[in-house]
Design a protein around this motif. Structure first.
Motif, PDB file in Angstrom:
ATOM      1  N   TYR A  34       0.836  -1.200   0.000  1.00  0.00           N
ATOM      2  CA  TYR A  34       0.000   0.000   0.000  1.00  0.00           C
ATOM      3  C   TYR A  34       0.874   1.254   0.000  1.00  0.00           C
ATOM      4  O   TYR A  34       0.553   2.234  -0.665  1.00  0.00           O
ATOM      5  CB  TYR A  34      -0.940   0.004   1.208  1.00  0.00           C
ATOM      6  CG  TYR A  34      -1.715   1.287   1.337  1.00  0.00           C
ATOM      7  CD1 TYR A  34      -2.766   1.569   0.474  1.00  0.00           C
ATOM      8  CD2 TYR A  34      -1.385   2.231   2.300  1.00  0.00           C
ATOM      9  CE1 TYR A  34      -3.468   2.759   0.578  1.00  0.00           C
ATOM     10  CE2 TYR A  34      -2.078   3.417   2.409  1.00  0.00           C
ATOM     11  CZ  TYR A  34      -3.121   3.672   1.548  1.00  0.00           C
ATOM     12  OH  TYR A  34      -3.806   4.851   1.646  1.00  0.00           O
ATOM     13  N   GLY A  35       1.977   1.208   0.728  1.00  0.00           N
ATOM     14  CA  GLY A  35       2.908   2.333   0.729  1.00  0.00           C
ATOM     15  C   GLY A  35       3.496   2.604  -0.643  1.00  0.00           C
ATOM     16  O   GLY A  35       3.814   3.743  -0.980  1.00  0.00           O
ATOM     17  N   VAL A  36       3.631   1.574  -1.446  1.00  0.00           N
ATOM     18  CA  VAL A  36       4.168   1.732  -2.804  1.00  0.00           C
ATOM     19  C   VAL A  36       3.088   2.250  -3.755  1.00  0.00           C
ATOM     20  O   VAL A  36       3.314   3.196  -4.503  1.00  0.00           O
ATOM     21  CB  VAL A  36       4.746   0.392  -3.315  1.00  0.00           C
ATOM     22  CG1 VAL A  36       5.115   0.483  -4.782  1.00  0.00           C
ATOM     23  CG2 VAL A  36       5.942  -0.022  -2.482  1.00  0.00           C
ATOM     24  N   PRO A  43      -6.987   4.102 -10.243  1.00  0.00           N
ATOM     25  CA  PRO A  43      -7.391   2.801 -10.800  1.00  0.00           C
ATOM     26  C   PRO A  43      -6.232   1.805 -10.870  1.00  0.00           C
ATOM     27  O   PRO A  43      -6.397   0.635 -10.539  1.00  0.00           O
ATOM     28  CB  PRO A  43      -7.892   3.132 -12.202  1.00  0.00           C
ATOM     29  CG  PRO A  43      -8.130   4.585 -12.223  1.00  0.00           C
ATOM     30  CD  PRO A  43      -7.238   5.180 -11.194  1.00  0.00           C
ATOM     31  N   LEU A  44      -5.067   2.279 -11.267  1.00  0.00           N
ATOM     32  CA  LEU A  44      -3.908   1.390 -11.365  1.00  0.00           C
ATOM     33  C   LEU A  44      -3.490   0.881  -9.988  1.00  0.00           C
ATOM     34  O   LEU A  44      -3.170  -0.301  -9.820  1.00  0.00           O
ATOM     35  CB  LEU A  44      -2.743   2.112 -12.048  1.00  0.00           C
ATOM     36  CG  LEU A  44      -1.458   1.311 -12.211  1.00  0.00           C
ATOM     37  CD1 LEU A  44      -1.702   0.116 -13.119  1.00  0.00           C
ATOM     38  CD2 LEU A  44      -0.359   2.186 -12.752  1.00  0.00           C
ATOM     39  N   LEU A  48      -3.446  -3.088  -8.957  1.00  0.00           N
ATOM     40  CA  LEU A  48      -2.216  -3.727  -8.476  1.00  0.00           C
ATOM     41  C   LEU A  48      -2.370  -4.249  -7.058  1.00  0.00           C
ATOM     42  O   LEU A  48      -1.839  -5.310  -6.716  1.00  0.00           O
ATOM     43  CB  LEU A  48      -1.042  -2.751  -8.571  1.00  0.00           C
ATOM     44  CG  LEU A  48      -0.578  -2.417  -9.982  1.00  0.00           C
ATOM     45  CD1 LEU A  48       0.500  -1.348  -9.943  1.00  0.00           C
ATOM     46  CD2 LEU A  48      -0.079  -3.658 -10.691  1.00  0.00           C
ATOM     47  N   TRP A  49      -3.100  -3.524  -6.209  1.00  0.00           N
ATOM     48  CA  TRP A  49      -3.317  -3.969  -4.845  1.00  0.00           C
ATOM     49  C   TRP A  49      -4.146  -5.254  -4.828  1.00  0.00           C
ATOM     50  O   TRP A  49      -3.867  -6.170  -4.057  1.00  0.00           O
ATOM     51  CB  TRP A  49      -4.001  -2.868  -4.037  1.00  0.00           C
ATOM     52  CG  TRP A  49      -3.861  -3.058  -2.568  1.00  0.00           C
ATOM     53  CD1 TRP A  49      -2.836  -2.623  -1.790  1.00  0.00           C
ATOM     54  CD2 TRP A  49      -4.758  -3.750  -1.705  1.00  0.00           C
ATOM     55  NE1 TRP A  49      -3.052  -2.997  -0.492  1.00  0.00           N
ATOM     56  CE2 TRP A  49      -4.230  -3.697  -0.413  1.00  0.00           C
ATOM     57  CE3 TRP A  49      -5.962  -4.412  -1.901  1.00  0.00           C
ATOM     58  CZ2 TRP A  49      -4.846  -4.265   0.677  1.00  0.00           C
ATOM     59  CZ3 TRP A  49      -6.586  -4.995  -0.808  1.00  0.00           C
ATOM     60  CH2 TRP A  49      -6.031  -4.913   0.455  1.00  0.00           C
ATOM     61  N   PHE A  55      -2.396 -12.890  -4.785  1.00  0.00           N
ATOM     62  CA  PHE A  55      -1.229 -13.760  -4.705  1.00  0.00           C
ATOM     63  C   PHE A  55      -0.821 -14.053  -3.268  1.00  0.00           C
ATOM     64  O   PHE A  55      -0.283 -15.109  -2.986  1.00  0.00           O
ATOM     65  CB  PHE A  55      -0.048 -13.159  -5.474  1.00  0.00           C
ATOM     66  CG  PHE A  55      -0.068 -13.493  -6.933  1.00  0.00           C
ATOM     67  CD1 PHE A  55       0.461 -14.690  -7.387  1.00  0.00           C
ATOM     68  CD2 PHE A  55      -0.630 -12.631  -7.848  1.00  0.00           C
ATOM     69  CE1 PHE A  55       0.433 -15.016  -8.727  1.00  0.00           C
ATOM     70  CE2 PHE A  55      -0.665 -12.933  -9.191  1.00  0.00           C
ATOM     71  CZ  PHE A  55      -0.129 -14.130  -9.632  1.00  0.00           C
ATOM     72  N   VAL A  56      -1.078 -13.123  -2.355  1.00  0.00           N
ATOM     73  CA  VAL A  56      -0.665 -13.307  -0.963  1.00  0.00           C
ATOM     74  C   VAL A  56      -1.721 -14.046  -0.155  1.00  0.00           C
ATOM     75  O   VAL A  56      -1.393 -14.913   0.669  1.00  0.00           O
ATOM     76  CB  VAL A  56      -0.343 -11.935  -0.321  1.00  0.00           C
ATOM     77  CG1 VAL A  56      -0.163 -12.056   1.168  1.00  0.00           C
ATOM     78  CG2 VAL A  56       0.883 -11.335  -0.951  1.00  0.00           C
TER      79      VAL A  56
END
Length: 126
Positions: A34-36, A43-44, A48-49, A55-56
């Motif tokens: 989230y920091g990244v 939207p992007l 990505l989140w 995956f996690v």
């Protein structure tokens, strides 16, 4: 002192440790991610989140003890390394399912927020 620490670890249930590490590790990874992504466009960043979350946090259907509490990414990698393609496809389908549900929820949420903002602008100020 080391013996007392090891005896403390032996007294804790194995499943409890595995679940705690899985949940806390996933939360730490998602918090760092989230920091990244908060510096990216909305939207992007959301997409990505959702992908990293899938995956996690998607559980696996692999065999063995404590396998049901491991991420599907591990089952996917294990299937690739052992060339068990049925395991690869089953874990990949679970990850893609979570991504699809997340994208659908994100789309619905963005439409809801846009409609709410539109209605607030159209309301007559009294």
């Amino acid at each position: 002192m080391w013996d007392s620490f090891l005896s403390l670890l032996d007294s804790l249930p194995e499943d409890g440790i595995a679940i705690t590490v899985y949940i806390l590790g996933g939360l730490i990874i998602l918090w760092c991610w989230y920091g990244v992504v908060k510096r990216l466009a909305s939207p992007l960043a959301g997409i990505l989140w959702i992908i990293v979350f899938a995956f996690v946090a998607t559980p696996t259907i692999s065999e063995g003890p404590n396998s049901e509490i491991a991420p599907a990414t591990f089952g996917l990698l294990f299937g690739l390394l052992t060339k068990e393609y049925s395991l690869v496809w089953s874990n990949l389908s679970l990850i893609l399912f979570v991504i699809g549900i997340g994208l659908l929820l994100g789309y619905s949420w963005s439409k809801y927020k846009a409609n709410k903002l539109k209605r607030a602008k159209m309301a007559s100020p009294l």
